[in-house]
Every structure is written in C-alpha cells, then in structure tokens.
Scaffold this motif. Sequence first.
Motif, PDB file in Angstrom:
ATOM      1  N   CYS A 154       9.503  -1.740   4.613  1.00 54.31           N
ATOM      2  CA  CYS A 154       8.749  -0.545   4.984  1.00 54.31           C
ATOM      3  C   CYS A 154       9.538   0.698   4.599  1.00 54.31           C
ATOM      4  CB  CYS A 154       8.408  -0.542   6.473  1.00 54.31           C
ATOM      5  SG  CYS A 154       9.804  -0.346   7.575  1.00 54.31           S
ATOM      6  N   VAL A 155       8.795   1.772   4.408  1.00 54.93           N
ATOM      7  CA  VAL A 155       9.379   3.077   4.087  1.00 54.93           C
ATOM      8  C   VAL A 155       8.830   4.076   5.096  1.00 54.93           C
ATOM      9  CG1 VAL A 155       9.663   4.866   2.341  1.00 54.93           C
ATOM     10  CG2 VAL A 155       9.428   2.474   1.631  1.00 54.93           C
ATOM     11  N   SER A 156       9.733   4.877   5.661  1.00 53.17           N
ATOM     12  CA  SER A 156       9.314   5.851   6.678  1.00 53.17           C
ATOM     13  C   SER A 156       9.969   7.189   6.411  1.00 53.17           C
ATOM     14  CB  SER A 156       9.717   5.358   8.073  1.00 53.17           C
ATOM     15  OG  SER A 156      11.124   5.361   8.195  1.00 53.17           O
ATOM     16  N   GLY A 157       9.442   8.206   7.073  1.00 54.16           N
ATOM     17  CA  GLY A 157      10.042   9.524   6.958  1.00 54.16           C
ATOM     18  C   GLY A 157      11.435   9.558   7.550  1.00 54.16           C
ATOM     19  N   SER A 158      11.628   8.895   8.660  1.00 50.59           N
ATOM     20  CA  SER A 158      12.900   8.977   9.390  1.00 50.59           C
ATOM     21  C   SER A 158      13.923   7.933   8.950  1.00 50.59           C
ATOM     22  CB  SER A 158      12.639   8.789  10.888  1.00 50.59           C
ATOM     23  OG  SER A 158      12.180   7.474  11.110  1.00 50.59           O
ATOM     24  N   GLY A 159      13.449   6.794   8.448  1.00 48.16           N
ATOM     25  CA  GLY A 159      14.362   5.695   8.129  1.00 48.16           C
ATOM     26  C   GLY A 159      14.797   4.919   9.360  1.00 48.16           C
ATOM     27  N   ALA A 160      14.192   5.202  10.507  1.00 45.06           N
ATOM     28  CA  ALA A 160      14.554   4.490  11.747  1.00 45.06           C
ATOM     29  C   ALA A 160      14.146   3.016  11.631  1.00 45.06           C
ATOM     30  CB  ALA A 160      13.833   5.130  12.931  1.00 45.06           C
ATOM     31  N   ALA A 161      14.763   2.186  12.488  1.00 47.88           N
ATOM     32  CA  ALA A 161      14.391   0.758  12.519  1.00 47.88           C
ATOM     33  C   ALA A 161      13.129   0.621  13.359  1.00 47.88           C
ATOM     34  CB  ALA A 161      15.528  -0.057  13.120  1.00 47.88           C
ATOM     35  N   SER A 208     -10.285   7.156   1.790  1.00 52.38           N
ATOM     36  CA  SER A 208      -9.243   8.081   1.334  1.00 52.38           C
ATOM     37  C   SER A 208      -8.333   8.491   2.502  1.00 52.38           C
ATOM     38  CB  SER A 208      -9.907   9.333   0.760  1.00 52.38           C
ATOM     39  OG  SER A 208      -8.953  10.356   0.607  1.00 52.38           O
ATOM     40  N   TYR A 209      -7.053   8.625   2.185  1.00 49.38           N
ATOM     41  CA  TYR A 209      -6.095   9.144   3.174  1.00 49.38           C
ATOM     42  C   TYR A 209      -5.502  10.461   2.685  1.00 49.38           C
ATOM     43  CZ  TYR A 209      -6.573   4.598   5.309  1.00 49.38           C
ATOM     44  OH  TYR A 209      -7.095   3.469   5.919  1.00 49.38           O
ATOM     45  N   ALA A 210      -6.241  11.138   1.810  1.00 55.22           N
ATOM     46  CA  ALA A 210      -5.716  12.373   1.227  1.00 55.22           C
ATOM     47  C   ALA A 210      -5.761  13.518   2.233  1.00 55.22           C
ATOM     48  CB  ALA A 210      -6.545  12.739  -0.011  1.00 55.22           C
ATOM     49  N   GLY A 211      -4.809  14.420   2.083  1.00 57.53           N
ATOM     50  CA  GLY A 211      -4.824  15.661   2.831  1.00 57.53           C
ATOM     51  C   GLY A 211      -4.592  15.486   4.322  1.00 57.53           C
ATOM     52  N   VAL A 232       5.374   3.423   7.023  1.00 57.57           N
ATOM     53  CA  VAL A 232       5.274   3.444   8.490  1.00 57.57           C
ATOM     54  C   VAL A 232       4.312   4.556   8.888  1.00 57.57           C
ATOM     55  CG1 VAL A 232       6.524   3.806  10.651  1.00 57.57           C
ATOM     56  CG2 VAL A 232       7.613   2.546   8.766  1.00 57.57           C
ATOM     57  N   TRP A 233       3.291   4.183   9.637  1.00 60.11           N
ATOM     58  CA  TRP A 233       2.334   5.149  10.172  1.00 60.11           C
ATOM     59  C   TRP A 233       2.357   5.031  11.694  1.00 60.11           C
ATOM     60  CZ3 TRP A 233      -2.853   4.688   6.915  1.00 60.11           C
ATOM     61  CH2 TRP A 233      -2.622   5.182   5.625  1.00 60.11           C
ATOM     62  N   ALA A 234       2.784   6.086  12.356  1.00 61.98           N
ATOM     63  CA  ALA A 234       2.849   6.095  13.824  1.00 61.98           C
ATOM     64  C   ALA A 234       3.583   4.862  14.357  1.00 61.98           C
ATOM     65  CB  ALA A 234       1.443   6.196  14.421  1.00 61.98           C
ATOM     66  N   GLY A 235       4.684   4.547  13.706  1.00 63.48           N
ATOM     67  CA  GLY A 235       5.538   3.453  14.169  1.00 63.48           C
ATOM     68  C   GLY A 235       5.021   2.062  13.854  1.00 63.48           C
ATOM     69  N   ARG A 236       3.948   1.993  13.070  1.00 63.55           N
ATOM     70  CA  ARG A 236       3.300   0.710  12.754  1.00 63.55           C
ATOM     71  C   ARG A 236       3.088   0.606  11.254  1.00 63.55           C
ATOM     72  NH1 ARG A 236       3.548  -2.673  17.114  1.00 63.55           N
ATOM     73  NH2 ARG A 236       3.720  -1.321  18.888  1.00 63.55           N
ATOM     74  N   PRO A 237       2.754  -0.594  10.740  1.00 59.19           N
ATOM     75  CA  PRO A 237       2.454  -0.669   9.303  1.00 59.19           C
ATOM     76  C   PRO A 237       1.157   0.078   8.994  1.00 59.19           C
ATOM     77  CG  PRO A 237       2.081  -2.809  10.368  1.00 59.19           C
ATOM     78  CD  PRO A 237       2.655  -1.900  11.406  1.00 59.19           C
ATOM     79  N   PHE A 252       0.870  -1.169   0.000  1.00 61.01           N
ATOM     80  CA  PHE A 252       0.000   0.000   0.000  1.00 61.01           C
ATOM     81  C   PHE A 252       0.912   1.225   0.000  1.00 61.01           C
ATOM     82  CE2 PHE A 252      -1.838   3.552   2.305  1.00 61.01           C
ATOM     83  CZ  PHE A 252      -2.958   3.786   1.526  1.00 61.01           C
ATOM     84  N   SER A 253       0.478   2.274  -0.687  1.00 55.83           N
ATOM     85  CA  SER A 253       1.267   3.507  -0.711  1.00 55.83           C
ATOM     86  C   SER A 253       0.321   4.695  -0.766  1.00 55.83           C
ATOM     87  CB  SER A 253       2.190   3.505  -1.940  1.00 55.83           C
ATOM     88  OG  SER A 253       3.035   4.630  -1.933  1.00 55.83           O
ATOM     89  N   ARG A 254       0.516   5.651   0.137  1.00 60.90           N
ATOM     90  CA  ARG A 254      -0.324   6.860   0.127  1.00 60.90           C
ATOM     91  C   ARG A 254       0.259   7.915  -0.789  1.00 60.90           C
ATOM     92  NH1 ARG A 254       0.056  11.585   3.532  1.00 60.90           N
ATOM     93  NH2 ARG A 254      -1.929  12.683   3.743  1.00 60.90           N
ATOM     94  N   SER A 255       1.585   8.060  -0.745  1.00 62.46           N
ATOM     95  CA  SER A 255       2.189   9.161  -1.505  1.00 62.46           C
ATOM     96  C   SER A 255       3.275   8.709  -2.476  1.00 62.46           C
ATOM     97  CB  SER A 255       2.732  10.225  -0.541  1.00 62.46           C
ATOM     98  OG  SER A 255       3.665   9.669   0.359  1.00 62.46           O
ATOM     99  N   GLY A 256       3.357   7.397  -2.722  1.00 62.38           N
ATOM    100  CA  GLY A 256       4.157   6.916  -3.842  1.00 62.38           C
ATOM    101  C   GLY A 256       5.531   6.332  -3.539  1.00 62.38           C
ATOM    102  N   SER A 257       6.084   6.581  -2.339  1.00 61.95           N
ATOM    103  CA  SER A 257       7.455   6.097  -2.128  1.00 61.95           C
ATOM    104  C   SER A 257       7.502   4.583  -1.923  1.00 61.95           C
ATOM    105  CB  SER A 257       8.141   6.842  -0.983  1.00 61.95           C
ATOM    106  OG  SER A 257       7.332   6.925   0.139  1.00 61.95           O
TER     107      SER A 257
END
Length: 163
Positions: free
Chosen positions: A105-112, A38-41, A78-83, A9-14
């Motif tokens: 998984c892909v996250s903003g931070s790249g943290a484990a 929808s998860y837009a906006g 990653v959404w709030a530390g979860r899938p 699943f991807s909301r914004s493409g990454s």
Amino acid sequence: MADILVTWFSRSGSTERLARALAQRLGADAEPILASGSYAGATGFVRGVWQSLQRRMPPVRSGADPGPYRLVVVGAPVWAGRPAAPVRSYLRQHGPRIQGLAAFCVSGSGAAYDGVFDDMAELAGRRPIATLSLAQRQVLADEADAAIEGFAARLHEAGAAAA
Ligand SMILES: Cc1cc2nc3c(=O)[nH]c(=O)nc-3n(C[C@H](O)[C@H](O)[C@H](O)COP(=O)(O)O)c2cc1C
C-alpha cells in the motif's frame, strides 16, 4: 505469461509507479484494476473517503483473472486508513481464485496501516505472505529501491519469487 501477477488501483499514480517497479523486479505481469466511477477532484476524494469508511465495494471496470498465477501481488492506495474501495471490490470478486497473496500500500503519511492488510486478507480469504507499506513521497522520489528489494527477498524466502 509470467507466474506472478502485480495488480493495483491508483487514483493519482503513486501506487501504479510502485506496482510497475515491483513487477519489473519480480518479472511479473502487470495489470491495473480500473474503477467504473470517477474519483477525480474534490468530489472524487470525498467519494473515496466515504466508500472507504462505509467499506463499500463499487463496481470495477476491469481486473486481471488471478487464477492462472501462483502469486498475486495486490497494491492499494490507503483511503481513510483502509484499502481504496476498487481494491476491495477486486479482492471480493476474485479472492477465491487467488492461490498466493502478497500486498502493498501507498499512503500520504507512510504510517503502518494494519487495517489495510487486515481488510485485504479478509476479502481475499487468505493472509498475504508479505506486505509492504510506503509513503507517497518515497515512491515519487524513487526512494523505494531498498524496500522493493526487501519485499522481493521476503517473497523469495516464502518460496514465491526468484531471488
Ligand atoms: C480518498 C483518499 C483518502 C486518503 N486517506 C488517507 C489516509 O487515511 N492516510 C494517509 O496517510 N493517506 C491518505 N490518502 C493519501 C493517499 O493514500 C496517497 O496520496 C497515496 O499515495 C495515493 O495513491 P495513488 O497516487 O496511487 O492514488 C488518501 C487519499 C485519498 C484520495
């Protein structure tokens, strides 16, 4: 039909970008998990965080049947530390038919984020044989090649993918 499925699943493409690169590398079929809602906006962002914190499993519009594949590679933002919630739904719905699981998984931070893969394992009823975590910026800058090769090598060592 290939014998490996990459689904995400991807909301914004990454996550989709990484998924498609992985599918190409592995010679796998590639099928998105599509959310019903929808998860837009900003509203969608807040809904996503809330669903993740609540471990919700919202309905998904489509997702490939994993049954015919010997390996299913599942990708989640990653959404709030979860899938992301739609991935939770997919795994709960299709987990029993998954023969072999790998996850990324892909996250903003790249943290484990261990919680991401722990949740995915619990929902699927099996541990992933290999995992990959990347930061969104790495994926969008096309700096994922070495990580993709490493992931493919781990799958190969586990007997799940061609070299
Ligand atoms: C609802 C929501 C929650 C998020 N929570 C986190 C988080 O806990 N940690 C993090 O590093 N990034 C977080 N992010 C950022 C995403 O993981 C990151 O942007 C990811 O690359 C999005 O993947 P996508 O482009 O496939 O949708 C969050 C994004 C959204 C939309």
